[in-house]
Design a protein around this motif. Structure first.
Motif, PDB file in Angstrom:
ATOM      1  N   GLN A  54     -20.062   2.254  50.434  1.00  0.00           N
ATOM      2  CA  GLN A  54     -20.855   2.661  49.281  1.00  0.00           C
ATOM      3  C   GLN A  54     -21.722   1.512  48.805  1.00  0.00           C
ATOM      4  O   GLN A  54     -21.426   0.349  49.062  1.00  0.00           O
ATOM      5  CB  GLN A  54     -19.930   3.114  48.147  1.00  0.00           C
ATOM      6  N   LYS A 100     -21.428   1.794  39.064  1.00  0.00           N
ATOM      7  CA  LYS A 100     -21.909   3.095  39.517  1.00  0.00           C
ATOM      8  C   LYS A 100     -22.104   2.997  41.025  1.00  0.00           C
ATOM      9  O   LYS A 100     -22.867   2.157  41.501  1.00  0.00           O
ATOM     10  CB  LYS A 100     -23.222   3.432  38.814  1.00  0.00           C
ATOM     11  N   CYS A 102     -22.744   4.880  45.006  1.00  0.00           N
ATOM     12  CA  CYS A 102     -23.436   5.959  45.698  1.00  0.00           C
ATOM     13  C   CYS A 102     -23.311   5.726  47.202  1.00  0.00           C
ATOM     14  O   CYS A 102     -22.930   4.637  47.627  1.00  0.00           O
ATOM     15  CB  CYS A 102     -24.900   6.015  45.267  1.00  0.00           C
ATOM     16  N   THR A 103     -23.612   6.742  47.997  1.00  0.00           N
ATOM     17  CA  THR A 103     -23.334   6.638  49.436  1.00  0.00           C
ATOM     18  C   THR A 103     -24.564   6.647  50.331  1.00  0.00           C
ATOM     19  O   THR A 103     -24.431   6.535  51.537  1.00  0.00           O
ATOM     20  CB  THR A 103     -22.418   7.797  49.882  1.00  0.00           C
ATOM     21  N   CYS A 107     -29.513   3.426  47.689  1.00  0.00           N
ATOM     22  CA  CYS A 107     -29.360   4.357  46.565  1.00  0.00           C
ATOM     23  C   CYS A 107     -28.978   3.670  45.263  1.00  0.00           C
ATOM     24  O   CYS A 107     -28.995   4.296  44.209  1.00  0.00           O
ATOM     25  CB  CYS A 107     -28.311   5.425  46.911  1.00  0.00           C
ATOM     26  N   ASN A 108     -28.627   2.374  45.313  1.00  0.00           N
ATOM     27  CA  ASN A 108     -28.125   1.694  44.114  1.00  0.00           C
ATOM     28  C   ASN A 108     -29.274   1.134  43.272  1.00  0.00           C
ATOM     29  O   ASN A 108     -29.474  -0.059  43.145  1.00  0.00           O
ATOM     30  CB  ASN A 108     -27.100   0.617  44.465  1.00  0.00           C
TER      31      ASN A 108
END
Length: 193
Positions: A54, A100, A102-103, A107-108
């Protein structure tokens, strides 16, 4: 060409034209020790090692006397277990760590928000029974800690998040000279220690 040479040639050709596995790519923004806490880091793109599945954006906030002292953003590769909210709210001082995850590739980008809205839970914030702190956001537990500060024992009380109680209580104990720490659920449950 004999059969064996043809099989070997086909095998080598097959390996050569196989697509390479895509590795996860994340924006990377590690802390820069040459800058002050309030300056942002230099963002790059990192290919994540296999164990990281992630991308993460982490926001670390620290308040003292109602004034924001630090607001630091980190970005990088992560495992799912770091995607938690952790906080301590002792009334006069407060520390929030929100992550937070994300995959998808790169996306971060979204910075975790911070809510200072009281959630209705109340905890004691000092030794006397009339010291109260209103818990905020995800702070769903009360906390009490006995801390050794330069040989002097101090009792700290306030609000915290379940994620803090579940994951980093032992780390806090080692790193900050905490002799004893306990978390409880329910309004004003941290009255004794």
């Amino acid at each position: 060409m004999n059969f064996r040479k043809m099989m070997f040639f086909t095998f080598v050709l097959g390996i050569w034209i196989l697509p390479t596995a895509d590795t996860l790519k994340c924006y990377d923004c590690p802390p820069d020790t040459t800058k002050s806490w309030t300056e942002s880091c230099t963002e790059t793109i990192a290919e994540c090692p296999e164990m990281y599945d992630q991308c993460v954006v982490t926001r670390h906030l620290f308040f003292r006397g109602g004034k924001k002292i630090t607001d630091v953003i980190f970005k990088g590769c992560a495992q799912a277990d770091v995607c938690l909210e952790k906080s301590f709210n002792f009334g006069l001082s407060k520390m929030i760590l929100r992550s937070k995850c994300c995959t998808g590739n790169l996306c971060n980008t979204q910075i975790p928000d911070y809510s200072s809205i009281p959630n209705g839970k109340k905890c004691f914030s000092c030794q006397a029974s009339n010291c109260t702190v209103n818990c905020e956001g995800g702070e769903d537990y009360c906390i009490t800690a006995r801390v050794n500060v330069g040989g002097e024992i101090r009792i700290m009380k306030g609000c915290t998040s379940k994620g803090t109680c579940d994951t980093i209580v032992n780390e806090i104990r080692k790193e900050y000279g905490v002799e004893k720490i306990s978390c409880c659920e329910g309004n004003y449950c941290n009255n004794d220690f």
